[in-house]
Design a protein around this motif. Structure first.
Motif, PDB file in Angstrom:
ATOM      1  N   ALA A   1      -6.666   4.597  -0.019  1.00  0.00           N
ATOM      2  CA  ALA A   1      -6.065   4.251   1.272  1.00  0.00           C
ATOM      3  C   ALA A   1      -5.335   2.916   1.228  1.00  0.00           C
ATOM      4  CB  ALA A   1      -7.146   4.215   2.357  1.00  0.00           C
ATOM      5  N   HIS A   2      -5.566   2.099   0.193  1.00  0.00           N
ATOM      6  CA  HIS A   2      -4.816   0.855   0.050  1.00  0.00           C
ATOM      7  C   HIS A   2      -3.372   1.153  -0.342  1.00  0.00           C
ATOM      8  CE1 HIS A   2      -8.827  -1.295  -0.661  1.00  0.00           C
ATOM      9  NE2 HIS A   2      -8.279  -1.897   0.388  1.00  0.00           N
ATOM     10  N   THR A   3      -2.470   0.299   0.096  1.00  0.00           N
ATOM     11  CA  THR A   3      -1.069   0.387  -0.313  1.00  0.00           C
ATOM     12  C   THR A   3      -0.812  -0.600  -1.450  1.00  0.00           C
ATOM     13  OG1 THR A   3      -0.319  -1.333   1.224  1.00  0.00           O
ATOM     14  CG2 THR A   3      -0.427   0.947   2.057  1.00  0.00           C
ATOM     15  N   THR A   4       0.293  -0.409  -2.148  1.00  0.00           N
ATOM     16  CA  THR A   4       0.663  -1.358  -3.203  1.00  0.00           C
ATOM     17  C   THR A   4       0.921  -2.736  -2.606  1.00  0.00           C
ATOM     18  OG1 THR A   4       2.973  -0.651  -3.035  1.00  0.00           O
ATOM     19  CG2 THR A   4       1.609   0.425  -4.697  1.00  0.00           C
ATOM     20  N   GLU A   5       1.451  -2.775  -1.372  1.00  0.00           N
ATOM     21  CA  GLU A   5       1.705  -4.062  -0.723  1.00  0.00           C
ATOM     22  C   GLU A   5       0.396  -4.800  -0.435  1.00  0.00           C
ATOM     23  OE1 GLU A   5       5.102  -1.442  -0.349  1.00  0.00           O
ATOM     24  OE2 GLU A   5       2.998  -1.169   0.235  1.00  0.00           O
TER      25      GLU A   5
END
Length: 409
Positions: free
Chosen positions: A368-372
């Motif tokens: 659920a984490h984004t690369t940003e």
């Protein structure tokens, strides 16, 4: 009474002085990358929701449907009237998912291991345990009354030495599949080969591998392509699976024995059926969508690339668990506080959870984490390193060498 309370108060004070005192934080709202902690919005790298399923609409809908059909509580042990048709369906589905003949559902992973080990071995038998195993494996082995020996972390040669000289009627190797504080994977093919050679069982606690490793997240055994009647496979359902509970899968005869003799199964109230409903929805997602595992692997690589130049050691791990070892208890707490001040929560892990001298930040990545968001963490850790970087020798305060960290662990 006052003397007893004075002793406890003094021991609590000692924990504080040693920087080993633990503090709970109040979390509001569902689990996910963004949490409200103590009333403040926070980017969290702290939970074990490795696939981001804890708040998935499909699981919520399935749980709501199960609630309507079965009510809130199971109200009885599974061996009386608490074994619902939904739990029966879940056990069948779990066994099929991990490719084993039968599975047994437990209320949680700790209870599973505390029940399984004493059911398999007892006084006069032998249990061999990896030094970095989770506490529930250790406690289950001690409870069994079997001879309990600890081998150095992932040291297959030491395991064979112990097995070769053993005359015990039953021998059991217990190991995490993925180690919860280092994130590395156990040498399961080699351990299983030793079980075949010396007529032993292998219990794999795959709490942090189920849902993450192997095709479609089928776990660490599938990751290596292993199958054997000698293996009992324990997976938890409150981490990557996003819900709650645990299961043990294996040979049908062994599972039937656990139904009869695992005290933490026999003598506890069954889990609410609505949880089984949600978990059946999880298995459908795992079987039809594998993009989460792929994205998670990409985030792991991104983190390793981004933290490669830090003065602290990021342990080698291809799993969602990423350990940044700093050594000193106070430094780990200070780094956690610095990150929290920037709106990022990464927990500081200290002894006795990890060996003395290996205090760390335990970074938990999620699909659920984004690369940003991972870039935000990388930037914050570099800023923290610059703050603590001191001296012309190029070392941070309380930084321990790689050799000392390996020796301590």
């Amino acid at each position: 009474m006052s003397d007893l309370m004075d002793q406890i108060s003094a021991q609590l004070m000692q924990l504080q002085e040693q920087k080993l005192f633990r503090k709970r934080r109040v979390v509001d709202g569902p689990q996910g990358p963004l949490l409200t902690i103590d009333g403040k919005p926070t980017l969290a790298f702290s939970n074990n929701d490795y696939l981001g399923l804890a708040n998935h609409p499909a699981l919520i809908a399935a749980a709501r449907d199960g609630l309507e059909r079965f009510g809130v509580g199971a109200a009885s042990s599974a061996l009386i009237s608490g074994h619902s048709s939904e739990c029966e369906a879940l056990e069948i589905a779990l066994a099929g998912f991990v490719g084993m003949p039968r599975a047994l559902h437990f209320s949680n992973g700790y209870m599973a291991n505390m029940g399984v080990i004493p059911a398999l071995v007892g006084p006069g038998d032998l249990v061999l345990s990896d030094r970095l195993n989770h506490a529930c494996l250790i406690d289950g082995a001690r409870l069994s009354g079997a001879e309990f020996r600890v081998y150095p972390h992932n040291d297959v040669a030491k395991v064979e030495q112990q097995l070769a000289k053993s005359t015990h009627p039953r021998k059991l190797i217990i190991t995490d599949g993925v180690f919860s504080m280092d994130g590395d994977i156990a040498p399961l093919p080699e351990l299983l080969a030793l079980c075949e050679k010396y007529d032993a069982w292998l219990l794999v606690d795959d709490a942090h591998g189920f849902g993450v490793l192997g095709p479609q997240g089928r776990g660490s055994l599938a990751h290596f392509g292993l199958a054997s009647w000698r293996v009992l496979y324990m997976g938890t359902l409150g981490k990557a699976a996003g819900v709650s509970g645990a299961f043990v899968a294996g040979d049908a005869t062994l599972i039937e024995w656990l139904v009869q003799r695992a005290r933490t199964y026999v003598f506890t109230t069954a889990s609410p059926p609505m949880l089984a409903s949600a978990l059946l929805a999880t298995l459908k997602l795992l079987e039809t969508e594998d993009w989460r595992q792929q994205h998670l692997r990409q985030l792991v690589q991104q983190l390793h690339d981004g933290l490669a130049t830090l003065p602290w050691q990021l342990l080698p791990s291809e799993t969602a668990i990423q350990a940044l070892v700093v050594g000193d208890n106070q430094l780990a707490l200070d780094l956690m506080a610095d990150l929290l001040a920037q709106g990022i929560w990464v927990p500081a892990i200290r002894p006795p959870t990890v060996p003395k001298g290996t205090a760390r930040l335990r970074i938990s990545l999620s699909a659920a984490h984004t690369t940003e968001q991972v870039d935000q963490l990388i930037t914050a850790l570099h800023a923290a390193a610059a703050k603590y970087f001191a001296g012309e020798d190029g070392k941070a305060p309380a930084l321990q060498s790689k050799e000392k960290i390996e020796e301590a662990s």
